[in-house]
Write an enzyme that holds these catalytic residues in place. Sequence first.
Site, mmCIF file in Angstrom:
data_model
loop_
_atom_site.group_PDB
_atom_site.id
_atom_site.type_symbol
_atom_site.label_atom_id
_atom_site.label_comp_id
_atom_site.label_asym_id
_atom_site.label_seq_id
_atom_site.Cartn_x
_atom_site.Cartn_y
_atom_site.Cartn_z
ATOM 1 N N SER A 96 0.826 -1.208 0.000
ATOM 2 C CA SER A 96 0.000 0.000 0.000
ATOM 3 C C SER A 96 0.861 1.259 0.000
ATOM 4 O O SER A 96 1.579 1.521 -0.957
ATOM 5 C CB SER A 96 -0.963 -0.021 1.191
ATOM 6 O OG SER A 96 -1.850 1.067 1.150
ATOM 7 N N ASP A 242 -2.453 0.707 -3.588
ATOM 8 C CA ASP A 242 -3.420 -0.335 -3.949
ATOM 9 C C ASP A 242 -4.831 0.219 -4.095
ATOM 10 O O ASP A 242 -5.789 -0.525 -4.168
ATOM 11 C CB ASP A 242 -3.390 -1.478 -2.939
ATOM 12 C CG ASP A 242 -3.764 -1.045 -1.526
ATOM 13 O OD1 ASP A 242 -3.599 0.145 -1.197
ATOM 14 O OD2 ASP A 242 -4.192 -1.903 -0.731
ATOM 15 N N ASP A 244 -7.248 1.365 -2.403
ATOM 16 C CA ASP A 244 -8.452 1.151 -1.589
ATOM 17 C C ASP A 244 -8.845 2.430 -0.856
ATOM 18 O O ASP A 244 -9.901 2.479 -0.213
ATOM 19 C CB ASP A 244 -8.267 -0.009 -0.609
ATOM 20 C CG ASP A 244 -7.116 0.198 0.375
ATOM 21 O OD1 ASP A 244 -6.331 1.139 0.186
ATOM 22 O OD2 ASP A 244 -7.007 -0.594 1.325
#
Length: 451
Positions: A96, A242, A244
């Site tokens: 991330s 990533d 999200d």
Amino acid sequence: MNSPFKAYDVRGQIPAAINAAFAYRFGQATAEFLKADAVVVGHDMRMDSPALAAALSQGLLDSGCDVLPVGQCGTEEVYFHTARSGADAGLMVTASHNPPDYNGFKMVLKGAAAATRDNAFAAIEEMVYADRAMPAVDDYARRGVVRPLQDRASYVERLLGEVSGHALKPLKIVCHAGNGCAGPIIDLIEPHLPFTFIKVDHEPDPTLPNGVPNPLLPEKRERASRAVVEHGADLGIAFDGDFDRCFLYDHHGRFVEGYYLVGMIAQRMLRDHPGATILHDPRLTWNTIDIVERAGGVAKACRTGHAFFKQMMREEDAVYGGEMSAHHYFRDFAYCDSGMLAWLDVVTELSATGTSLAELLEERIAAFPCSGEINFTVSDAKAVQQRLAERYAAQDPQVETLDGLGLVFDDWRFNVRASNTEPLLRLNVETRGDQALLKAKVDELTALIRA
């Protein structure tokens, strides 16, 4: 060595904590613990991620478990395909927004339910570090097989379904992908949307030539903000590696506090789902509650953290849940968090109201100004919380203990909670339309915490 197993994921330095041998054994342990028949596997753009995903997959295959590989993707794509395919779990290899020498795994269980230390990681950790050989199939015919999920059409269709039937304004949008995984998804949905995208650090790049994809770093904020102003864009979107999480900027290049996005998205969701339940975290609440109740919805507080939100979203059948940390959860996305759906809902709301992001933001800041999260290094968070509770007890505030300590007064409130991973106390303060009171209370609380 510190264990890479955390409360809700696995992460650590390469190669000391996370390496191919660890990934292989993690795959074996996952298959054994879950008695899994099939597991979805994806990975981000980091240098080591494809190799770690391959080792993870091999451990699953050697244990008789089928692997459904997604390839390079975002974490939410693993969530989506896990729920859609009926797989027993989903594993995403990603670091991330962590430093370049880190990597790790995010995991969901069947139906994309949250994996936690209690229901998965503690048992898998014990198996990984046990001094014994992991069971493997002894018959070639019983080995797992690879069943690729490379086709992104169904995921893209789900994203576009979020704006289907809504008249969207032709906006100019800066997209700062940070050389993470978001760029290719923007490219896939771009032909179907009336937006002009200005793409910054757009291509996934394992060398991270522009630094770690963490939109909260000051230099990253400045880069995205400057691009919005230079290109005369209507707004800007920034993603972590990533994707999200997404972070927004208004047309002035001003960073939008995540707290106010929760209210905007809640309002958008309630247009299509009247009377629905909306979840919010307990750190800052008044703006969200005001918007939800005005729109006829039901606002409920949920303890901070993705595992708590995913569980309570299911229990309450909430249509949407939002954390001020930029995690946004959607009922129609297997109750999981999605950075892509979040910004699509914001632009849909802007189109529906005919206002700019700056106008909506200024209206809500005026009504409920907040401090943003302020971090303090403390040796004993509980002692500080107790001191604050005693200091204000005579004023008879409403006491909230869902997550940390919250004290609510007529015209202001605050929440203090300890970090789960660092010796930090996190403070959030808000008022009812009083900037001067906000500053005074932030100064007052700062002095008390540092005393």
